[in-house]
Write a protein that holds these residues in place. Structure first.
Motif, PDB file in Angstrom:
ATOM      1  N   PRO A  93      22.349  51.255  50.408  1.00 27.24           N
ATOM      2  CA  PRO A  93      22.147  50.426  49.219  1.00 27.24           C
ATOM      3  C   PRO A  93      23.376  50.422  48.317  1.00 27.24           C
ATOM      4  N   LYS A  94      24.051  51.597  48.277  1.00 25.54           N
ATOM      5  CA  LYS A  94      25.253  51.668  47.450  1.00 25.54           C
ATOM      6  C   LYS A  94      26.277  50.679  47.972  1.00 25.54           C
ATOM      7  N   PHE A  95      26.302  50.614  49.304  1.00 25.00           N
ATOM      8  CA  PHE A  95      27.244  49.674  49.905  1.00 25.00           C
ATOM      9  C   PHE A  95      26.953  48.254  49.425  1.00 25.00           C
ATOM     10  N   TRP A  96      25.630  47.952  49.356  1.00 27.48           N
ATOM     11  CA  TRP A  96      25.253  46.614  48.882  1.00 27.48           C
ATOM     12  C   TRP A  96      25.691  46.410  47.455  1.00 27.48           C
ATOM     13  N   LYS A  97      25.471  47.485  46.667  1.00 25.27           N
ATOM     14  CA  LYS A  97      25.903  47.397  45.266  1.00 25.27           C
ATOM     15  C   LYS A  97      27.392  47.122  45.221  1.00 25.27           C
ATOM     16  N   ASN A  98      28.089  47.878  46.049  1.00 27.74           N
ATOM     17  CA  ASN A  98      29.541  47.690  46.068  1.00 27.74           C
ATOM     18  C   ASN A  98      29.892  46.273  46.494  1.00 27.74           C
ATOM     19  N   LYS A  99      29.122  45.780  47.459  1.00 25.22           N
ATOM     20  CA  LYS A  99      29.387  44.437  47.958  1.00 25.22           C
ATOM     21  C   LYS A  99      29.204  43.413  46.840  1.00 25.22           C
ATOM     22  N   GLN A 100      28.114  43.658  46.052  1.00 24.12           N
ATOM     23  CA  GLN A 100      27.877  42.751  44.934  1.00 24.12           C
ATOM     24  C   GLN A 100      29.020  42.825  43.931  1.00 24.12           C
ATOM     25  N   LEU A 101      29.478  44.071  43.735  1.00 27.79           N
ATOM     26  CA  LEU A 101      30.605  44.231  42.823  1.00 27.79           C
ATOM     27  C   LEU A 101      31.816  43.486  43.356  1.00 27.79           C
ATOM     28  N   PHE A 106      33.658  40.608  41.504  1.00 28.07           N
ATOM     29  CA  PHE A 106      35.101  40.696  41.300  1.00 28.07           C
ATOM     30  C   PHE A 106      35.784  39.442  41.856  1.00 28.07           C
ATOM     31  N   ALA A 107      35.325  39.048  43.062  1.00 30.25           N
ATOM     32  CA  ALA A 107      35.933  37.883  43.726  1.00 30.25           C
ATOM     33  C   ALA A 107      35.708  36.623  42.890  1.00 30.25           C
ATOM     34  N   SER A 108      34.463  36.472  42.362  1.00 32.38           N
ATOM     35  CA  SER A 108      34.199  35.264  41.570  1.00 32.38           C
ATOM     36  C   SER A 108      34.999  35.290  40.279  1.00 32.38           C
ATOM     37  N   GLY A 109      35.137  36.492  39.712  1.00 33.74           N
ATOM     38  CA  GLY A 109      35.956  36.639  38.499  1.00 33.74           C
ATOM     39  C   GLY A 109      37.389  36.236  38.767  1.00 33.74           C
ATOM     40  N   MET A 110      37.873  36.697  39.917  1.00 32.24           N
ATOM     41  CA  MET A 110      39.249  36.377  40.285  1.00 32.24           C
ATOM     42  C   MET A 110      39.409  34.876  40.509  1.00 32.24           C
ATOM     43  N   ALA A 111      38.358  34.276  41.115  1.00 31.99           N
ATOM     44  CA  ALA A 111      38.417  32.831  41.374  1.00 31.99           C
ATOM     45  C   ALA A 111      38.483  32.068  40.049  1.00 31.99           C
ATOM     46  N   ALA A 112      37.662  32.542  39.073  1.00 27.25           N
ATOM     47  CA  ALA A 112      37.678  31.899  37.759  1.00 27.25           C
ATOM     48  C   ALA A 112      39.055  32.032  37.117  1.00 27.25           C
ATOM     49  N   MET A 113      39.614  33.226  37.278  1.00 27.33           N
ATOM     50  CA  MET A 113      40.958  33.471  36.738  1.00 27.33           C
ATOM     51  C   MET A 113      41.970  32.532  37.382  1.00 27.33           C
ATOM     52  N   LEU A 114      41.791  32.376  38.693  1.00 28.09           N
ATOM     53  CA  LEU A 114      42.711  31.520  39.447  1.00 28.09           C
ATOM     54  C   LEU A 114      42.643  30.087  38.927  1.00 28.09           C
ATOM     55  N   ILE A 115      41.391  29.619  38.701  1.00 33.17           N
ATOM     56  CA  ILE A 115      41.208  28.249  38.194  1.00 33.17           C
ATOM     57  C   ILE A 115      41.884  28.121  36.830  1.00 33.17           C
ATOM     58  N   LEU A 116      41.676  29.157  36.019  1.00 35.64           N
ATOM     59  CA  LEU A 116      42.267  29.147  34.683  1.00 35.64           C
ATOM     60  C   LEU A 116      43.792  29.108  34.767  1.00 35.64           C
ATOM     61  N   VAL A 117      44.311  29.944  35.649  1.00 36.39           N
ATOM     62  CA  VAL A 117      45.768  30.014  35.809  1.00 36.39           C
ATOM     63  C   VAL A 117      46.304  28.679  36.305  1.00 36.39           C
TER      64      VAL A 117
END
Lengths: 304, 195
Positions: free
Chosen positions: A46-54, A58-69
């Motif tokens: 389950p921790k792995f899943w949590k990590n996966k969600q994280l 993180f990936a979606s955050g980075m994507a948003a950052m990328l769009i912003l950039v």
């Protein structure tokens, strides 16, 4: 090689042997530890899943950052300015050479030309980021104009123009590019008109728009001489809808610095009003005063 | 081997893993033990360190990646790490007692054994004369049974360097043994002992 072999012999004879009981005990502990490790691994899933969600977050955050950039890069570098133009809500942005429609892509070159024209634009990019080029404010770009109910001119033209005339002098606005003006008729302009005249203006779908040289117009009002005041080709498509006057302009026809727009409710018969001393055209002497149909889409006027 | 989960569910290693781990233990325990013994020179401490090494192996077994290196390299790296982390506990206490020497493998004949024990003690003392790196390389080579490449991966030096250091160490040991006229005798006696 011989040295190795001899050393092998020597070293092998001083090889310590582990205690067999200790070895057995160690083996049991070893396998037990392996079991525990296996158990922990199962628990940790389950921790792995949590990590996966994280990771996803993180990936979606980075994507948003990328769009912003990329959006910021768009502002800084015209090469990135290939966004889609949406309905601007106030003015439809057109390029000097290729009129743009919703969904059209502005090339970097066009954008450079738009920038070079010195006009003020507000563009909307498809990704939701608004890109402002020399925008005057955060809101819609406002056209500075002087819209006047011109009683003196109406009197001169008698009833030929439909009873009343409105003139539009663009104080600052779009030059050198085709653009659509959207003028609020309720902003004081029709206050000088009677209720019946107001009603006429507000109920008229199509109005007639003449491009008139300002100095000639002033002379006409002053002297009553209206010879060749406008040419046949100096007309623009115009329409009233929802108390708003829409005008399609074209830089080839309308020079905001020298000319004003004269709106009438009906086509002017220049032959009867001005006469034609030199055979030149007067107001309304062209083909139809009403230049083509215009459509309204999403609050904007679209040229035919 | 079976154990009970806290919630009562029985879990166990699958057959493949069990056999594989059992094989790893059987293949490497003696080698790791011997290697560690010559570094700490204390039976009890060697047993502890070897046991701890294999507990780590069991714990991290799933994380071992064969593409990153040989299994032997991985296991001996763990052993070296155990050694380093327990350095304080054995440094300065390295002693080999008579019982330990007798337990070292050797001939069955009593006379030969006695003589051999003296030689073993002499070799152990000579090994102590080697510097830390030479000592590590010799023990990894002869007791760990590792190739020069595997040693180079563990010690983090080039394979050529390992070979050079190994040759020097062997020559050094050989010279010392020859000076004591023990080398040829030992080889002879060991052969006799085996018969």
């Amino acid at each position: 090689m011989s040295d190795y072999r001899e050393m092998d012999e020597v070293m092998n004879h001083i090889k310590p042997l582990p205690d067999s009981k200790a070895k057995e005990k160690a083996k049991a502990a070893f396998l037990l530890k392996a079991e525990e490790a296996m158990e922990n691994e199962k628990k940790c899933k389950p921790k792995f899943w949590k990590n996966k969600q994280l990771v996803y977050s993180f990936a979606s955050g980075m994507a948003a950052m990328l769009i912003l950039v990329v959006g910021m890069m768009s502002v800084l570098n015209p090469e990135f300015l290939a966004g889609t133009v949406r309905n601007t809500g106030y003015y439809e942005i057109n390029s000097p050479y290729t009129p743009l429609k919703n969904g059209d892509v502005i090339s970097a070159d066009t954008l450079q030309e738009m920038r070079a024209s010195g006009n003020k634009f507000k563009l909307y990019m498809e990704n939701g980021l608004a890109l402002y080029l020399d925008s005057v404010s955060d809101g819609a770009v406002t056209l500075q104009y002087n819209l006047t109910a011109h009683a003196a001119l109406a009197e001169l033209l008698q009833n030929a123009a439909g009873g009343s005339i409105i003139t539009l002098k663009v104080e600052s606005g779009f030059t050198g590019i085709p653009v659509k003006y959207e003028v609020d008729l309720m902003r004081g302009v029709i206050n000088g008109l009677t209720a019946a005249e107001q009603q006429k203006w507000l109920s008229n779908l199509y109005v007639y728009c003449y491009i008139v040289d300002q100095r000639q117009l002033e002379r006409y009002i002053e002297t009553g001489l209206g010879d060749a005041l406008v040419s046949d080709h100096k007309m623009l498509p115009a329409k009233i809808a929802g108390e708003v006057l829409y005008v399609n302009t074209n830089p080839g026809l309308f020079d905001t610095g020298k000319e004003v727009l004269v709106f009438t409710l009906q086509k002017i018969d220049t032959g009867s009003i001005f006469g034609s001393k030199k055979g030149g055209a007067g107001i309304g002497s062209g083909p139809e005063g009403h230049v083509g149909d215009i459509e309204i889409e999403g609050g904007n006027i679209i040229a035919p | 081997m079976m154990m009970r989960h806290k919630e009562g569910k029985r879990i166990s290693l699958n057959t493949y893993d069990r056999n594989r781990l059992g094989q790893i233990f059987d293949d490497y325990y003696d080698r790791v033990y011997t290697f560690l013994y010559f570094r700490v020179k204390n039976t009890a401490l060697t047993e502890d360190l070897t046991s701890e090494t294999f507990l780590k192996v069991a714990e991290k077994y799933k994380t071992y990646n064969p593409e990153k290196g040989a299994l032997s390299t991985w296991i001996f790296t763990i052993a070296m790490n155990q050694l380093r982390s327990n350095y304080r506990s054995f440094k300065g206490k390295e002693t080999i007692n008579l019982e330990d020497i007798e337990n070292l493998s050797g001939g069955a004949d009593t006379e030969v054994c006695l003589e051999a024990n003296e030689t073993k003690a002499a070799i152990l003392r000579l090994l102590n004369e080697l510097d830390e790196r030479q000592h590590s390389i010799i023990t990894l080579k002869y007791y760990g049974g590792l190739s020069n490449k595997e040693i180079s991966d563990i010690i983090n030096i080039s394979e050529t360097n390992v070979s050079t250091i190994l040759n020097r160490a062997i020559k050094k040991l050989r010279n010392i043994l020859e000076k004591r006229d023990e080398f040829s005798d030992f080889a002879y006696k060991s052969q006799e002992g085996k018969r």
